[in-house]
Design a protein around this motif. Structure first.
Motif, PDB file in Angstrom:
ATOM      1  N   ALA A  19       0.725  -1.133   0.079  1.00  0.00           N
ATOM      2  CA  ALA A  19       0.027  -0.118  -0.118  1.00  0.00           C
ATOM      3  C   ALA A  19       0.916   1.083  -0.071  1.00  0.00           C
ATOM      4  O   ALA A  19       0.721   2.174  -0.913  1.00  0.00           O
ATOM      5  N   TRP A  20       1.710   1.369   0.831  1.00  0.00           N
ATOM      6  CA  TRP A  20       2.635   2.575   0.955  1.00  0.00           C
ATOM      7  C   TRP A  20       3.827   2.643  -0.046  1.00  0.00           C
ATOM      8  O   TRP A  20       4.141   3.761  -0.440  1.00  0.00           O
ATOM      9  N   ARG A  21       4.212   1.446  -0.438  1.00  0.00           N
ATOM     10  CA  ARG A  21       5.261   1.438  -1.560  1.00  0.00           C
ATOM     11  C   ARG A  21       4.526   1.987  -3.082  1.00  0.00           C
ATOM     12  O   ARG A  21       5.065   2.728  -3.707  1.00  0.00           O
ATOM     13  N   GLY A  22       3.398   1.589  -3.071  1.00  0.00           N
ATOM     14  CA  GLY A  22       2.745   2.246  -4.274  1.00  0.00           C
ATOM     15  C   GLY A  22       2.592   3.633  -4.241  1.00  0.00           C
ATOM     16  O   GLY A  22       2.542   4.546  -5.238  1.00  0.00           O
ATOM     17  N   VAL A  23       2.012   4.473  -2.950  1.00  0.00           N
ATOM     18  CA  VAL A  23       1.948   5.841  -2.850  1.00  0.00           C
ATOM     19  C   VAL A  23       3.340   6.353  -2.996  1.00  0.00           C
ATOM     20  O   VAL A  23       3.226   7.375  -3.673  1.00  0.00           O
ATOM     21  N   LEU A  24       4.294   5.747  -2.415  1.00  0.00           N
ATOM     22  CA  LEU A  24       5.458   6.472  -2.706  1.00  0.00           C
ATOM     23  C   LEU A  24       6.366   6.390  -3.950  1.00  0.00           C
ATOM     24  O   LEU A  24       6.935   7.237  -4.366  1.00  0.00           O
ATOM     25  N   ILE A  75      -0.629  -0.255  -9.811  1.00  0.00           N
ATOM     26  CA  ILE A  75      -0.971   0.685  -8.622  1.00  0.00           C
ATOM     27  C   ILE A  75      -2.483   1.206  -8.828  1.00  0.00           C
ATOM     28  O   ILE A  75      -3.283   1.188  -9.772  1.00  0.00           O
ATOM     29  N   SER A  76      -3.017   1.116  -7.381  1.00  0.00           N
ATOM     30  CA  SER A  76      -4.430   1.598  -7.464  1.00  0.00           C
ATOM     31  C   SER A  76      -5.283   2.805  -7.556  1.00  0.00           C
ATOM     32  O   SER A  76      -4.077   3.637  -7.252  1.00  0.00           O
ATOM     33  N   PRO A  77      -6.234   3.076  -7.599  1.00  0.00           N
ATOM     34  CA  PRO A  77      -6.368   4.564  -7.943  1.00  0.00           C
ATOM     35  C   PRO A  77      -6.271   5.189  -6.524  1.00  0.00           C
ATOM     36  O   PRO A  77      -6.125   6.353  -6.344  1.00  0.00           O
ATOM     37  N   ALA A  78      -6.611   4.354  -5.232  1.00  0.00           N
ATOM     38  CA  ALA A  78      -6.478   4.917  -4.035  1.00  0.00           C
ATOM     39  C   ALA A  78      -4.972   5.427  -3.846  1.00  0.00           C
ATOM     40  O   ALA A  78      -4.812   6.471  -3.104  1.00  0.00           O
ATOM     41  N   GLN A  79      -3.982   4.641  -4.272  1.00  0.00           N
ATOM     42  CA  GLN A  79      -2.613   4.887  -4.144  1.00  0.00           C
ATOM     43  C   GLN A  79      -2.320   5.995  -4.930  1.00  0.00           C
ATOM     44  O   GLN A  79      -1.627   6.695  -4.464  1.00  0.00           O
ATOM     45  N   VAL A  80      -2.904   6.217  -6.247  1.00  0.00           N
ATOM     46  CA  VAL A  80      -2.765   7.549  -7.034  1.00  0.00           C
ATOM     47  C   VAL A  80      -3.240   8.851  -6.140  1.00  0.00           C
ATOM     48  O   VAL A  80      -2.528   9.805  -6.069  1.00  0.00           O
TER      49      VAL A  80
END
Length: 276
Positions: A17-22, A120-125
């Motif tokens: 989850a956080w890797r995608g955000v980063l 990567i998910s829309p929420a992570q974007v």
């Protein structure tokens, strides 16, 4: 260059989850470090010009008025104004970064479609975008603090806490504006109305240049619901070392609730739009 066409879905393993955000934050940082000159005027120079015009120029006239000291609690007007402008800068930057850039990600450049074509998910974007806005606001705010310290606008180390309050305020506004931008198809009327009837009045009537209690009583409740007023109160209390614990907790809770609501709406609207 605009990206067109359909983006095939990746079968690669999704990052945490956080890797995608980063990864999303890294994308924006990669662009910004090559193009920062294009935004330096709005993000750094504009609040400094406000500080010089109102804090140094207009502030000289204000301090000649005997009632000014009572309004600022005895602080110099420049010192009193500086943390408020820090919050204003964060709010204006957060609002702008969450309007046209967000619409561009959906409609023109379509970078959000490209990101979610991978794992990567829309929420992570959505969260990555907000994370980048917070990082950029913090960096610009640090430059602003260095300059105001050089001109005598810093009274205590609490200005560092003021920066944190400003970043939180900017993030709360950015989250709500991002959710709104994710529903916009035509940028003209929507964003013009947002800046004219929300952002600019919020800047003028949230205790930035004068205390809210100097406003007519019927206007004051409108200021109290403004996230900028809550952020300004926190930033000013930290900078001037005038903490009222219960009031500070109330301001903090209000901003955190707005941030949580904005993040929840942003992730939902990003997912809905990117699924179309």
């Amino acid at each position: 260059m605009a990206v067109t066409g359909e983006f095939p879905r990746s079968t690669g393993r999704a990052p945490g989850a956080w890797r995608g955000v980063l990864l999303v934050v890294e994308h924006f940082w990669t662009w910004y470090r090559r193009n920062w000159r294009a935004t330096v005027v709005s993000s750094v120079l504009q609040p400094l010009l406000f500080l010089l015009a109102f804090g140094v120029g207009f502030g000289t006239l204000v301090e000649r008025n005997g009632s000014a000291a009572a309004a600022t609690g005895g602080a110099e007007y420049l010192v009193w104004l500086a943390p408020a402008l820090l919050a204003v800068s964060a709010v204006q930057s957060g609002a702008f970064e969450s309007t046209y850039p967000v619409l561009s990600g959906f409609k023109w450049q379509r970078i959000y479609h490209a990101m979610t074509a991978g794992p990567i998910s829309p929420a992570q974007v959505a969260i990555g975008h907000l994370g980048w806005v917070a990082c950029k606001t913090a960096g610009c705010g640090a430059v602003y603090i260095a300059v105001i310290a050089a001109v005598g606008g810093v009274a205590s180390p609490g200005i560092v806490v003021s920066l944190l309050a400003a970043v939180l305020t900017g993030a709360a506004v950015a989250a709500l504006v991002t959710a709104f931008a994710a529903t916009v198809d035509n940028e003209g009327p929507a964003f013009n109305a947002l800046f004219r009837f929300v952002v600019i009045p919020m800047t003028l009537f949230s205790g930035t240049f004068f205390p809210v209690d100097r406003l007519p009583e019927w206007v004051q409740p409108a200021a109290w619901i403004s996230p900028l007023w809550h952020g300004t109160e926190l930033a000013r209390a930290a900078a001037l070392d005038r903490w009222v614990p219960l009031a500070a907790l109330g301001h903090l809770a209000y901003l955190l609730v707005l941030l949580a609501a904005g993040v929840a709406l942003s992730t939902r609207f990003f997912a809905r739009r990117l699924a179309q």
